[in-house]
Design a protein around this motif. Structure first.
Motif, PDB file in Angstrom:
ATOM      1  N   GLY A 180       0.800  -1.223   0.000  1.00 50.46           N
ATOM      2  CA  GLY A 180       0.000   0.000   0.000  1.00 50.46           C
ATOM      3  C   GLY A 180       0.832   1.271   0.000  1.00 50.46           C
ATOM      4  O   GLY A 180       1.602   1.527  -0.916  1.00 50.46           O
ATOM      5  N   THR A 181       0.695   2.090   1.048  1.00 54.51           N
ATOM      6  CA  THR A 181       1.305   3.406   1.064  1.00 54.51           C
ATOM      7  C   THR A 181       2.823   3.345   1.216  1.00 54.51           C
ATOM      8  O   THR A 181       3.389   2.345   1.664  1.00 54.51           O
ATOM      9  CB  THR A 181       0.771   4.243   2.246  1.00 54.51           C
ATOM     10  OG1 THR A 181       1.187   3.617   3.468  1.00 54.51           O
ATOM     11  CG2 THR A 181      -0.730   4.341   2.229  1.00 54.51           C
ATOM     12  N   GLU A 182       3.475   4.464   0.882  1.00 56.54           N
ATOM     13  CA  GLU A 182       4.859   4.649   1.286  1.00 56.54           C
ATOM     14  C   GLU A 182       4.889   4.904   2.790  1.00 56.54           C
ATOM     15  O   GLU A 182       3.857   5.192   3.405  1.00 56.54           O
ATOM     16  CB  GLU A 182       5.482   5.816   0.525  1.00 56.54           C
ATOM     17  CG  GLU A 182       5.587   5.550  -0.975  1.00 56.54           C
ATOM     18  CD  GLU A 182       6.375   6.612  -1.708  1.00 56.54           C
ATOM     19  OE1 GLU A 182       7.335   6.254  -2.408  1.00 56.54           O
ATOM     20  OE2 GLU A 182       6.019   7.799  -1.573  1.00 56.54           O
ATOM     21  N   PHE A 183       6.085   4.843   3.391  1.00 52.01           N
ATOM     22  CA  PHE A 183       6.148   4.904   4.847  1.00 52.01           C
ATOM     23  C   PHE A 183       7.539   5.313   5.301  1.00 52.01           C
ATOM     24  O   PHE A 183       8.487   5.374   4.506  1.00 52.01           O
ATOM     25  CB  PHE A 183       5.760   3.550   5.447  1.00 52.01           C
ATOM     26  CG  PHE A 183       6.634   2.400   4.983  1.00 52.01           C
ATOM     27  CD1 PHE A 183       7.699   1.945   5.752  1.00 52.01           C
ATOM     28  CD2 PHE A 183       6.386   1.766   3.765  1.00 52.01           C
ATOM     29  CE1 PHE A 183       8.501   0.889   5.320  1.00 52.01           C
ATOM     30  CE2 PHE A 183       7.186   0.708   3.331  1.00 52.01           C
ATOM     31  CZ  PHE A 183       8.236   0.279   4.110  1.00 52.01           C
ATOM     32  N   ASP A 184       7.643   5.586   6.588  1.00 54.31           N
ATOM     33  CA  ASP A 184       8.931   5.941   7.191  1.00 54.31           C
ATOM     34  C   ASP A 184       9.748   4.662   7.326  1.00 54.31           C
ATOM     35  O   ASP A 184       9.414   3.779   8.118  1.00 54.31           O
ATOM     36  CB  ASP A 184       8.701   6.586   8.562  1.00 54.31           C
ATOM     37  CG  ASP A 184       9.923   7.334   9.068  1.00 54.31           C
ATOM     38  OD1 ASP A 184      10.850   7.568   8.279  1.00 54.31           O
ATOM     39  OD2 ASP A 184       9.935   7.701  10.264  1.00 54.31           O
ATOM     40  N   ILE A 185      10.815   4.552   6.547  1.00 51.77           N
ATOM     41  CA  ILE A 185      11.580   3.317   6.475  1.00 51.77           C
ATOM     42  C   ILE A 185      12.959   3.519   7.083  1.00 51.77           C
ATOM     43  O   ILE A 185      13.586   4.566   6.914  1.00 51.77           O
ATOM     44  CB  ILE A 185      11.699   2.834   5.001  1.00 51.77           C
ATOM     45  CG1 ILE A 185      12.398   1.471   4.923  1.00 51.77           C
ATOM     46  CG2 ILE A 185      12.398   3.860   4.130  1.00 51.77           C
ATOM     47  CD1 ILE A 185      12.333   0.847   3.537  1.00 51.77           C
ATOM     48  N   GLU A 186      13.422   2.526   7.805  1.00 50.65           N
ATOM     49  CA  GLU A 186      14.773   2.570   8.365  1.00 50.65           C
ATOM     50  C   GLU A 186      15.754   2.206   7.264  1.00 50.65           C
ATOM     51  O   GLU A 186      15.807   1.067   6.815  1.00 50.65           O
ATOM     52  CB  GLU A 186      14.901   1.616   9.546  1.00 50.65           C
ATOM     53  CG  GLU A 186      16.249   1.720  10.246  1.00 50.65           C
ATOM     54  CD  GLU A 186      16.323   0.886  11.505  1.00 50.65           C
ATOM     55  OE1 GLU A 186      17.319   1.009  12.237  1.00 50.65           O
ATOM     56  OE2 GLU A 186      15.388   0.105  11.752  1.00 50.65           O
ATOM     57  N   LEU A 239       1.242   3.330  -5.985  1.00 49.62           N
ATOM     58  CA  LEU A 239       1.340   3.186  -4.531  1.00 49.62           C
ATOM     59  C   LEU A 239       2.827   3.156  -4.173  1.00 49.62           C
ATOM     60  O   LEU A 239       3.625   3.832  -4.788  1.00 49.62           O
ATOM     61  CB  LEU A 239       0.582   1.929  -4.095  1.00 49.62           C
ATOM     62  CG  LEU A 239      -0.919   1.956  -4.435  1.00 49.62           C
ATOM     63  CD1 LEU A 239      -1.568   0.607  -4.186  1.00 49.62           C
ATOM     64  CD2 LEU A 239      -1.626   3.034  -3.630  1.00 49.62           C
ATOM     65  N   GLY A 240       3.222   2.393  -3.160  1.00 50.44           N
ATOM     66  CA  GLY A 240       4.637   2.256  -2.856  1.00 50.44           C
ATOM     67  C   GLY A 240       5.365   1.602  -4.020  1.00 50.44           C
ATOM     68  O   GLY A 240       4.788   0.832  -4.784  1.00 50.44           O
ATOM     69  N   SER A 241       6.656   1.882  -4.155  1.00 50.34           N
ATOM     70  CA  SER A 241       7.410   1.365  -5.297  1.00 50.34           C
ATOM     71  C   SER A 241       8.755   0.831  -4.830  1.00 50.34           C
ATOM     72  O   SER A 241       9.001   0.662  -3.629  1.00 50.34           O
ATOM     73  CB  SER A 241       7.592   2.468  -6.348  1.00 50.34           C
ATOM     74  OG  SER A 241       8.278   3.579  -5.792  1.00 50.34           O
ATOM     75  N   GLY A 242       9.648   0.554  -5.783  1.00 51.57           N
ATOM     76  CA  GLY A 242      10.964   0.048  -5.434  1.00 51.57           C
ATOM     77  C   GLY A 242      10.871  -1.302  -4.753  1.00 51.57           C
ATOM     78  O   GLY A 242      10.129  -2.193  -5.172  1.00 51.57           O
ATOM     79  N   ALA A 260      -1.235  -2.867   3.286  1.00 51.41           N
ATOM     80  CA  ALA A 260      -1.475  -3.536   2.004  1.00 51.41           C
ATOM     81  C   ALA A 260      -2.916  -3.336   1.570  1.00 51.41           C
ATOM     82  O   ALA A 260      -3.817  -3.122   2.393  1.00 51.41           O
ATOM     83  CB  ALA A 260      -1.170  -5.029   2.112  1.00 51.41           C
ATOM     84  N   VAL A 261      -3.117  -3.405   0.257  1.00 48.43           N
ATOM     85  CA  VAL A 261      -4.454  -3.492  -0.330  1.00 48.43           C
ATOM     86  C   VAL A 261      -4.757  -4.981  -0.470  1.00 48.43           C
ATOM     87  O   VAL A 261      -4.001  -5.707  -1.129  1.00 48.43           O
ATOM     88  CB  VAL A 261      -4.510  -2.821  -1.709  1.00 48.43           C
ATOM     89  CG1 VAL A 261      -5.938  -2.863  -2.257  1.00 48.43           C
ATOM     90  CG2 VAL A 261      -3.984  -1.402  -1.650  1.00 48.43           C
ATOM     91  N   VAL A 262      -5.820  -5.450   0.148  1.00 43.24           N
ATOM     92  CA  VAL A 262      -6.133  -6.875   0.123  1.00 43.24           C
ATOM     93  C   VAL A 262      -7.492  -7.121  -0.518  1.00 43.24           C
ATOM     94  O   VAL A 262      -8.419  -6.318  -0.373  1.00 43.24           O
ATOM     95  CB  VAL A 262      -6.093  -7.498   1.539  1.00 43.24           C
ATOM     96  CG1 VAL A 262      -4.683  -7.403   2.126  1.00 43.24           C
ATOM     97  CG2 VAL A 262      -7.091  -6.841   2.472  1.00 43.24           C
ATOM     98  N   VAL A 263      -7.571  -8.212  -1.251  1.00 44.03           N
ATOM     99  CA  VAL A 263      -8.807  -8.674  -1.884  1.00 44.03           C
ATOM    100  C   VAL A 263      -9.228  -9.934  -1.138  1.00 44.03           C
ATOM    101  O   VAL A 263      -8.498 -10.933  -1.146  1.00 44.03           O
ATOM    102  CB  VAL A 263      -8.602  -8.982  -3.380  1.00 44.03           C
ATOM    103  CG1 VAL A 263      -9.923  -9.392  -4.024  1.00 44.03           C
ATOM    104  CG2 VAL A 263      -7.979  -7.793  -4.092  1.00 44.03           C
TER     105      VAL A 263
END
Length: 551
Positions: free
Chosen positions: A206-212, A509-512, A544-547
């Protein structure tokens, strides 16, 4: 079917396209938008009535390894071709061969103008090891700052390869589309874990976020905190970087992709009101900016510059905040940002009715079903006027930019990791509105557009979402950074892929290294973090986007 079969030797990568009539399938005769435009190999699988999986495989490795030598200011590109030429001459004078000035073109968008950047590459090799050896030689001769590059990252004429996977969900499918996070929103889990917890048929990050990460020098200590908007079951768990594009599932009127803003404020018993600056995040530091109040960004030349516009992956600060924490954050409230580590803290601990239980002057437990308002600076001073037994009245609005509410009982909302990619059936990117133009850009963008950043020019793995004219949702992963399997796409290429797939509106959405697709508890794609990696690795993500099949 095992993950190994689906990733390494899947018959889905070799089968011919079926005649199954699905509106979101590329239209008959539609030309594949990447590489040599040849027709990709295609596979198809129905996961449940109304939910399908498709895979497209096209192209072959044609790029080389090289060394990108940065300029004296540490930048990889310049807008002055003459400066790049001078830099290249220095390398030639030091007896390095294969030196070339490489133009990198950023196309015009809805709110940025076209710009050509120039970089300097040295050498052409078939392996990364050879390029690394050259990098060592460069360093020995005083060219300290460089990186090894596989040229598919920016080469406009790359022939790929590409692997594109698509989950399509029809409006009549007996499934639910949900947001899913782990044990708390201040932590991270893999898409595999999130998918399993939800009992999902399919899931993407899902979204991007604060990553270490070594690249995130302003990490706030809680990997997984969403960057911007995050809502689950219509509950605001992460406030948007105001004005950024978002994916809204189950919104009022159906699925939507649009720009979103929110406001949360509280009213005290005496009728005074105060904006809430943040939801479930460290007070005093704003990842992605786009907040309210006294926010500013730090600059070396101008000092502290006020900024309320979004700035993707950028950091803004505010010494005068109120942040609300719900139990979804975790067991205890966090300390404010290090920037304000010596500042007094005021916390108002409340029950689920927003009745004040008590005040305290340090972070502590979040009561089950309750809330905690944490204040610093002027925000803390405002909270100190409250007392045990007071009832605070909360207010929240989440709207599109026209002010129309987007909330609905089952809303799942995800702040985008890219600009919009398509709007009303047309390729349409708005990087400035999403904080992805040059940092000096001030919104609204001028008629001629803002100065672009390099965000549009590099290929990366992508997770994309699109909505067709028929209301079908497409969840798309395009693997990248893998020279032999899939090199990824630029944002303009991602837009053209979504257009080819039949989207009316689209966003990323989030990438990489985030990009992950789980289907029926199996990993269906190749999550790849670095170009030089030799194996897939599943990154822990925010949500996450979940179905999920209905009972």
């Amino acid at each position: 079917m095992s993950a190994a079969l689906l990733v390494a030797a899947s018959p889905l990568l070799a089968t011919t396209a079926t005649a199954e009539p699905v509106p979101d399938h590329p239209a008959l005769g539609a030309v594949f938008p990447l590489g040599d435009h040849s027709t990709p190999k295609t596979g198809y699988k129905e996961l449940t009535p109304g939910v399908t999986y498709r895979v497209f495989n096209q192209g072959a490795a044609s790029d080389v390894w090289t060394v990108w030598v940065r300029f004296d200011d540490g930048q990889e590109v310049t807008t002055a071709e003459s400066a790049a030429t001078t830099h290249a001459e220095k390398l030639r004078a030091a007896a390095f061969g294969g030196v070339r000035v490489v133009p990198v073109n950023s196309p015009a968008t809805a709110d940025t103008y076209a710009q050509t950047f120039y970089g300097v590459h040295v050498g052409s090799y078939t392996t990364a090891a050879e390029a690394k050896a050259l990098q060592t030689e460069l360093k020995a001769k005083g060219f300290i700052d460089s990186r090894v590059l596989y040229t598919a990252e920016t080469a406009p004429d790359s022939r790929g390869p590409w692997q594109i996977r698509v989950i399509t969900v029809r409006p009549d499918a007996k499934v639910d589309l949900r947001a899913e996070h782990g044990a708390n929103v201040s932590g991270s889990e893999t898409v595999r874990q999130l998918s399993a917890a939800a009992g999902a048929l399919a899931a993407v990050n899902g979204t991007e976020f604060d990553i270490e990460s070594t690249n995130n020098t302003h990490f706030m200590g809680y990997e997984g905190v969403p960057q911007g908007l995050y809502m689950k079951n219509n509950v605001l768990l992460g406030a948007p970087n105001n004005g950024r594009t978002a994916l809204l599932l189950n919104a009022a009127g159906g699925h939507r992709i649009t720009e979103v803003k929110s406001r949360t404020w509280i009213t005290a018993p005496d009728g005074s009101t105060r904006d809430v600056d943040g939801i479930n995040r460290v007070a005093g530091q704003i990842l992605g900016c786009g907040g309210v109040g006294d926010d500013f960004r730090k600059t070396a030349s101008l000092g502290n510059v006020p900024r309320l516009d979004p700035w993707r992956n950028g950091t803004c600060y505010d010494p005068n905040e109120i942040v609300v924490f719900r139990p979804e954050w975790g067991a205890d409230t966090p300390a404010p940002a290090e920037e304000w580590g010596d500042a007094p803290v005021t916390e108002v601990v409340m029950n689920g009715n927003w009745d004040v239980l008590y005040l305290r002057d340090a972070p502590g437990p979040i009561p089950a079903g309750g809330r905690v308002l944490q204040g610093i600076g002027k925000g803390g001073e405002w909270l100190q006027a409250l007392k045990t037994g007071d009832r605070v009245t909360p207010h929240t609005s989440v709207t599109d930019m026209a002010g129309t509410p987007v909330t609905a009982s089952a809303l799942a909302a995800f702040g985008a990791g890219t600009p919009a990619l398509m709007r009303n059936g047309q390729v349409w990117l708005n990087p400035a509105a999403n904080g992805m133009a040059h940092v000096a850009c001030a919104l609204p963008a001028p008629a001629a557009g803002c100065r672009p950043s390099g965000i549009l020019t590099a290929r990366h793995p992508r997770t994309l979402a699109g909505i067709s004219a028929e209301g079908h949702l497409m969840l798309v992963t395009i693997d990248g950074r893998n020279p032999q399997a899939s090199v990824g796409v630029t944002l303009p290429e991602a837009a053209r892929v979504m257009e080819w797939l039949g989207a009316r509106d689209a966003v990323g959405l989030g990438s990489g290294g985030d990009t992950t697709l789980m289907v029926e508890n199996s990993l269906y794609n190749r999550p790849w973090d670095q170009w030089e990696d030799t194996a897939a690795r599943e990154r822990a993500v925010s949500n996450a986007v979940v179905v999920v099949k209905r009972p």
